[in-house]
Design a protein around this motif. Structure first.
Motif, PDB file in Angstrom:
ATOM      1  N   GLY A  41       0.797  -1.219   0.000  1.00 48.06           N
ATOM      2  CA  GLY A  41       0.000   0.000   0.000  1.00 48.06           C
ATOM      3  C   GLY A  41       0.832   1.271   0.000  1.00 48.06           C
ATOM      4  N   HIS A  42       2.151   1.158   0.190  1.00 52.32           N
ATOM      5  CA  HIS A  42       3.006   2.349   0.270  1.00 52.32           C
ATOM      6  C   HIS A  42       3.033   3.110  -1.050  1.00 52.32           C
ATOM      7  CE1 HIS A  42       7.143   4.166   1.562  1.00 52.32           C
ATOM      8  NE2 HIS A  42       6.158   5.022   1.675  1.00 52.32           N
ATOM      9  N   ALA A  43       3.023   2.374  -2.182  1.00 51.65           N
ATOM     10  CA  ALA A  43       3.018   3.049  -3.486  1.00 51.65           C
ATOM     11  C   ALA A  43       1.789   3.930  -3.631  1.00 51.65           C
ATOM     12  CB  ALA A  43       3.070   2.021  -4.621  1.00 51.65           C
ATOM     13  N   GLY A  44       0.654   3.453  -3.140  1.00 50.48           N
ATOM     14  CA  GLY A  44      -0.561   4.261  -3.181  1.00 50.48           C
ATOM     15  C   GLY A  44      -0.466   5.488  -2.301  1.00 50.48           C
ATOM     16  N   ASP A  45       0.114   5.327  -1.113  1.00 53.20           N
ATOM     17  CA  ASP A  45       0.287   6.473  -0.218  1.00 53.20           C
ATOM     18  C   ASP A  45       1.187   7.536  -0.843  1.00 53.20           C
ATOM     19  OD1 ASP A  45      -1.281   5.177   1.651  1.00 53.20           O
ATOM     20  OD2 ASP A  45       0.426   4.404   2.803  1.00 53.20           O
ATOM     21  N   LEU A  46       2.282   7.099  -1.462  1.00 58.58           N
ATOM     22  CA  LEU A  46       3.213   8.040  -2.096  1.00 58.58           C
ATOM     23  C   LEU A  46       2.529   8.796  -3.238  1.00 58.58           C
ATOM     24  CD1 LEU A  46       6.336   5.714  -2.234  1.00 58.58           C
ATOM     25  CD2 LEU A  46       6.130   7.791  -0.851  1.00 58.58           C
ATOM     26  N   ALA A  47       1.775   8.063  -4.075  1.00 58.13           N
ATOM     27  CA  ALA A  47       1.110   8.705  -5.212  1.00 58.13           C
ATOM     28  C   ALA A  47       0.012   9.647  -4.748  1.00 58.13           C
ATOM     29  CB  ALA A  47       0.540   7.634  -6.143  1.00 58.13           C
ATOM     30  N   ARG A  48      -0.720   9.255  -3.717  1.00 60.66           N
ATOM     31  CA  ARG A  48      -1.786  10.121  -3.215  1.00 60.66           C
ATOM     32  C   ARG A  48      -1.223  11.434  -2.684  1.00 60.66           C
ATOM     33  NH1 ARG A  48      -3.256   7.324   0.647  1.00 60.66           N
ATOM     34  NH2 ARG A  48      -2.422   8.592   2.362  1.00 60.66           N
ATOM     35  N   ARG A  49      -0.133  11.341  -1.896  1.00 53.25           N
ATOM     36  CA  ARG A  49       0.468  12.571  -1.360  1.00 53.25           C
ATOM     37  C   ARG A  49       1.001  13.458  -2.483  1.00 53.25           C
ATOM     38  NH1 ARG A  49       2.318   9.150   2.949  1.00 53.25           N
ATOM     39  NH2 ARG A  49       4.359   8.871   1.944  1.00 53.25           N
ATOM     40  N   ALA A  50       1.586  12.844  -3.495  1.00 50.74           N
ATOM     41  CA  ALA A  50       2.096  13.631  -4.620  1.00 50.74           C
ATOM     42  C   ALA A  50       0.965  14.365  -5.324  1.00 50.74           C
ATOM     43  CB  ALA A  50       2.830  12.721  -5.600  1.00 50.74           C
ATOM     44  N   ALA A  51      -0.168  13.687  -5.505  1.00 53.03           N
ATOM     45  CA  ALA A  51      -1.313  14.313  -6.173  1.00 53.03           C
ATOM     46  C   ALA A  51      -1.916  15.417  -5.308  1.00 53.03           C
ATOM     47  CB  ALA A  51      -2.370  13.259  -6.503  1.00 53.03           C
ATOM     48  N   GLU A  52      -2.007  15.178  -3.999  1.00 59.63           N
ATOM     49  CA  GLU A  52      -2.609  16.169  -3.105  1.00 59.63           C
ATOM     50  C   GLU A  52      -1.723  17.402  -2.936  1.00 59.63           C
ATOM     51  OE1 GLU A  52      -5.147  13.068  -0.256  1.00 59.63           O
ATOM     52  OE2 GLU A  52      -3.186  13.835   0.394  1.00 59.63           O
ATOM     53  N   ASP A  53      -0.411  17.180  -2.872  1.00 59.96           N
ATOM     54  CA  ASP A  53       0.501  18.314  -2.681  1.00 59.96           C
ATOM     55  C   ASP A  53       0.660  19.150  -3.945  1.00 59.96           C
ATOM     56  OD1 ASP A  53       0.828  17.365  -0.148  1.00 59.96           O
ATOM     57  OD2 ASP A  53       2.806  16.479  -0.489  1.00 59.96           O
ATOM     58  N   GLY A  54       0.429  18.524  -5.109  1.00 60.95           N
ATOM     59  CA  GLY A  54       0.480  19.259  -6.362  1.00 60.95           C
ATOM     60  C   GLY A  54       1.865  19.653  -6.821  1.00 60.95           C
ATOM     61  N   TRP A  55       2.899  18.954  -6.336  1.00 59.06           N
ATOM     62  CA  TRP A  55       4.266  19.364  -6.673  1.00 59.06           C
ATOM     63  C   TRP A  55       4.855  18.586  -7.841  1.00 59.06           C
ATOM     64  CZ3 TRP A  55       8.161  15.732  -6.307  1.00 59.06           C
ATOM     65  CH2 TRP A  55       7.874  14.582  -5.545  1.00 59.06           C
ATOM     66  N   VAL A  56       4.139  17.568  -8.348  1.00 57.89           N
ATOM     67  CA  VAL A  56       4.663  16.802  -9.482  1.00 57.89           C
ATOM     68  C   VAL A  56       3.682  16.845 -10.651  1.00 57.89           C
ATOM     69  CG1 VAL A  56       5.989  15.244  -8.020  1.00 57.89           C
ATOM     70  CG2 VAL A  56       3.704  14.592  -8.732  1.00 57.89           C
ATOM     71  N   ASP A  57       4.244  16.733 -11.836  1.00 58.73           N
ATOM     72  CA  ASP A  57       3.436  16.644 -13.055  1.00 58.73           C
ATOM     73  C   ASP A  57       3.274  15.200 -13.510  1.00 58.73           C
ATOM     74  OD1 ASP A  57       3.565  19.602 -13.488  1.00 58.73           O
ATOM     75  OD2 ASP A  57       5.704  19.147 -13.737  1.00 58.73           O
ATOM     76  N   LEU A  58       4.150  14.319 -13.011  1.00 59.04           N
ATOM     77  CA  LEU A  58       4.217  12.950 -13.503  1.00 59.04           C
ATOM     78  C   LEU A  58       4.613  12.022 -12.368  1.00 59.04           C
ATOM     79  CD1 LEU A  58       4.462  10.897 -15.948  1.00 59.04           C
ATOM     80  CD2 LEU A  58       6.875  11.569 -16.053  1.00 59.04           C
ATOM     81  N   VAL A  59       3.934  10.866 -12.286  1.00 56.10           N
ATOM     82  CA  VAL A  59       4.338   9.798 -11.372  1.00 56.10           C
ATOM     83  C   VAL A  59       4.689   8.585 -12.216  1.00 56.10           C
ATOM     84  CG1 VAL A  59       3.656   8.242  -9.512  1.00 56.10           C
ATOM     85  CG2 VAL A  59       2.940  10.645  -9.457  1.00 56.10           C
ATOM     86  N   VAL A  60       5.913   8.086 -12.023  1.00 58.75           N
ATOM     87  CA  VAL A  60       6.399   6.918 -12.763  1.00 58.75           C
ATOM     88  C   VAL A  60       6.400   5.728 -11.812  1.00 58.75           C
ATOM     89  CG1 VAL A  60       8.268   5.946 -14.146  1.00 58.75           C
ATOM     90  CG2 VAL A  60       7.890   8.430 -14.122  1.00 58.75           C
ATOM     91  N   ALA A  61       5.746   4.646 -12.217  1.00 61.09           N
ATOM     92  CA  ALA A  61       5.711   3.424 -11.411  1.00 61.09           C
ATOM     93  C   ALA A  61       6.700   2.427 -11.983  1.00 61.09           C
ATOM     94  CB  ALA A  61       4.307   2.833 -11.412  1.00 61.09           C
ATOM     95  N   LEU A  62       7.688   2.031 -11.180  1.00 59.84           N
ATOM     96  CA  LEU A  62       8.653   1.003 -11.563  1.00 59.84           C
ATOM     97  C   LEU A  62       8.364  -0.235 -10.731  1.00 59.84           C
ATOM     98  CD1 LEU A  62      11.110  -0.271 -12.840  1.00 59.84           C
ATOM     99  CD2 LEU A  62      12.569   1.091 -11.326  1.00 59.84           C
ATOM    100  N   GLY A  63       7.723  -1.207 -11.356  1.00 61.23           N
ATOM    101  CA  GLY A  63       7.340  -2.427 -10.648  1.00 61.23           C
ATOM    102  C   GLY A  63       6.356  -3.214 -11.480  1.00 61.23           C
ATOM    103  N   GLY A  64       5.704  -4.165 -10.857  1.00 61.46           N
ATOM    104  CA  GLY A  64       4.731  -4.996 -11.546  1.00 61.46           C
ATOM    105  C   GLY A  64       3.346  -4.394 -11.517  1.00 61.46           C
ATOM    106  N   ASP A  65       2.357  -5.198 -11.908  1.00 57.68           N
ATOM    107  CA  ASP A  65       0.980  -4.709 -11.982  1.00 57.68           C
ATOM    108  C   ASP A  65       0.429  -4.309 -10.624  1.00 57.68           C
ATOM    109  OD1 ASP A  65       0.379  -4.943 -14.821  1.00 57.68           O
ATOM    110  OD2 ASP A  65       0.550  -7.111 -14.547  1.00 57.68           O
ATOM    111  N   GLY A  66       0.881  -4.964  -9.548  1.00 58.21           N
ATOM    112  CA  GLY A  66       0.431  -4.579  -8.216  1.00 58.21           C
ATOM    113  C   GLY A  66       0.886  -3.184  -7.840  1.00 58.21           C
ATOM    114  N   THR A  67       2.141  -2.851  -8.158  1.00 53.99           N
ATOM    115  CA  THR A  67       2.652  -1.511  -7.890  1.00 53.99           C
ATOM    116  C   THR A  67       1.891  -0.473  -8.699  1.00 53.99           C
ATOM    117  OG1 THR A  67       4.856  -2.421  -7.458  1.00 53.99           O
ATOM    118  CG2 THR A  67       4.724  -0.065  -7.938  1.00 53.99           C
TER     119      THR A  67
END
Length: 323
Positions: A41-67
């Motif tokens: 669930g950590h990948a979801g937490d990281l992406a959610r915070r990035a979206a809420e903070d508004g400081w990134v334009d892009l999130v890149v996921a390096l991993g499998g389908d679960g990530t």
């Protein structure tokens, strides 16, 4: 462009050296921050915070389908909008269905090259996603599949094997599918699941119910598995089900979903599997699966326990993806 790279350090097909090379390549074109996942669930937490903070334009996921699934659910924690960062995927799992469905190379180094080229050319694509709802449970977005019943039971068995130290391989999935078939004799004859679609008669007795947001559903090595060959990111959801799993009928259906599907003369679209016990629907926006008893449930190959009732909806143009 400001970007967050979410790395699953346990990704099946990437070593530490490979990840270092990929990070170096991405930093040549991006203002990149890197975060490694530390728990489920950590990948979801990281992406959610990035979206809420508004400081990134892009999130890149390096991993499998679960990530990837966790990242997507984090990005869309407050629903689709123009403010949600774009998603990019570098495949690092054993199967990488979502990345391959987007047309990306299955090799992480080649996929990184394709990503950098797409960024340079400003190529992106708005894709549809599926969403699953269960009362009392968090809603769950999925990128390519969900399932209630037999197929989700196989996923659960594989996850048990992985927790005991087994490596995720296609052979492991085949082995556990055969074992599950043997142990589910009673449910093979008549399943507990009913499909409910507004305006249509309910379809009872499903042993297996696969919801597809794109095609293929998965891969067996390099061979695509195609229960719903017409499913795509541009339509709503497809449903494939089986009401009885006899040895002969199941073998026939397996052959059908492993073959290439091309339109016949005079047909605009490719046909899917057929048979007396096969149930198939294309481009359905809303529907519900109801089980007489709690049945295994999965999204994007992630087993989420047992559920008695799950509703689904297709959401078009839910997320922008760099391709």
């Amino acid at each position: 462009m400001r970007a967050l790279l979410v790395v699953n350090p346990k990704a099946t097909t990437t070593s530490g050296r490979t990840r270092d090379v990929l990070i170096h390549a991405l930093r040549s074109d991006l203002k990149l921050e890197v975060a490694e996942t530390q728990y489920r669930g950590h990948a979801g937490d990281l992406a959610r915070r990035a979206a809420e903070d508004g400081w990134v334009d892009l999130v890149v996921a390096l991993g499998g389908d679960g990530t990837v699934n966790e990242v997507v659910n984090g990005l869309l924690a407050h629903g689709p909008s123009e403010r949600v960062p774009r998603l990019a995927v570098v495949p690092g799992g054993s199967t990488n269905v979502f990345a391959r469905a987007l047309g990306l190379p299955n090799d992480p180094v080649e996929a990184t090259g394709a990503l950098l080229d797409a960024l340079e050319q400003r190529r992106e694509r708005a894709i549809g996603l599926g969403k699953a709802f269960t009362e009392g449970e968090p809603d769950r977005w999925f990128t390519f599949t969900a399932g209630l019943g037999f197929d989700a039971g196989v996923v659960g068995r594989v996850e048990e094997q992985r927790r005991s130290g087994r490596k995720s391989t296609h052979a492991l999935y085949v082995n556990q599918a055969l074992r599950h078939y043997v142990t589910e004799r009673e449910h093979r004859r008549r399943g507990p699941i009913t499909l409910e679609i507004n305006g249509l008669e309910p379809v009872p007795g499903l042993v297996l119910s696969i919801v597809s947001n794109t095609s293929p559903w998965t891969y067996l090595g390099s061979r695509p598995v195609l229960p719903s060959p017409r499913a795509s990111f541009e339509t709503h959801l497809d449903i494939f089900g089986i009401t009885r799993m006899t040895a002969f009928g199941t073998a026939r259906t397996v052959r059908q979903i492993l073959r290439s599907h091309t339109p016949a003369d005079g047909q605009a679209e490719a046909p899917g599997p057929t048979g007396k016990h096969v149930v198939s629907y294309h481009d359905v926006r809303h529907f519900t699966l109801v089980s007489q008893e709690p049945a295994p449930f999965q999204v994007d190959g992630d087993h989420l326990g047992d559920r008695s009732r799950v509703s689904f909806t297709g959401v078009r143009r839910a997320l922008r993806v760099i391709v």
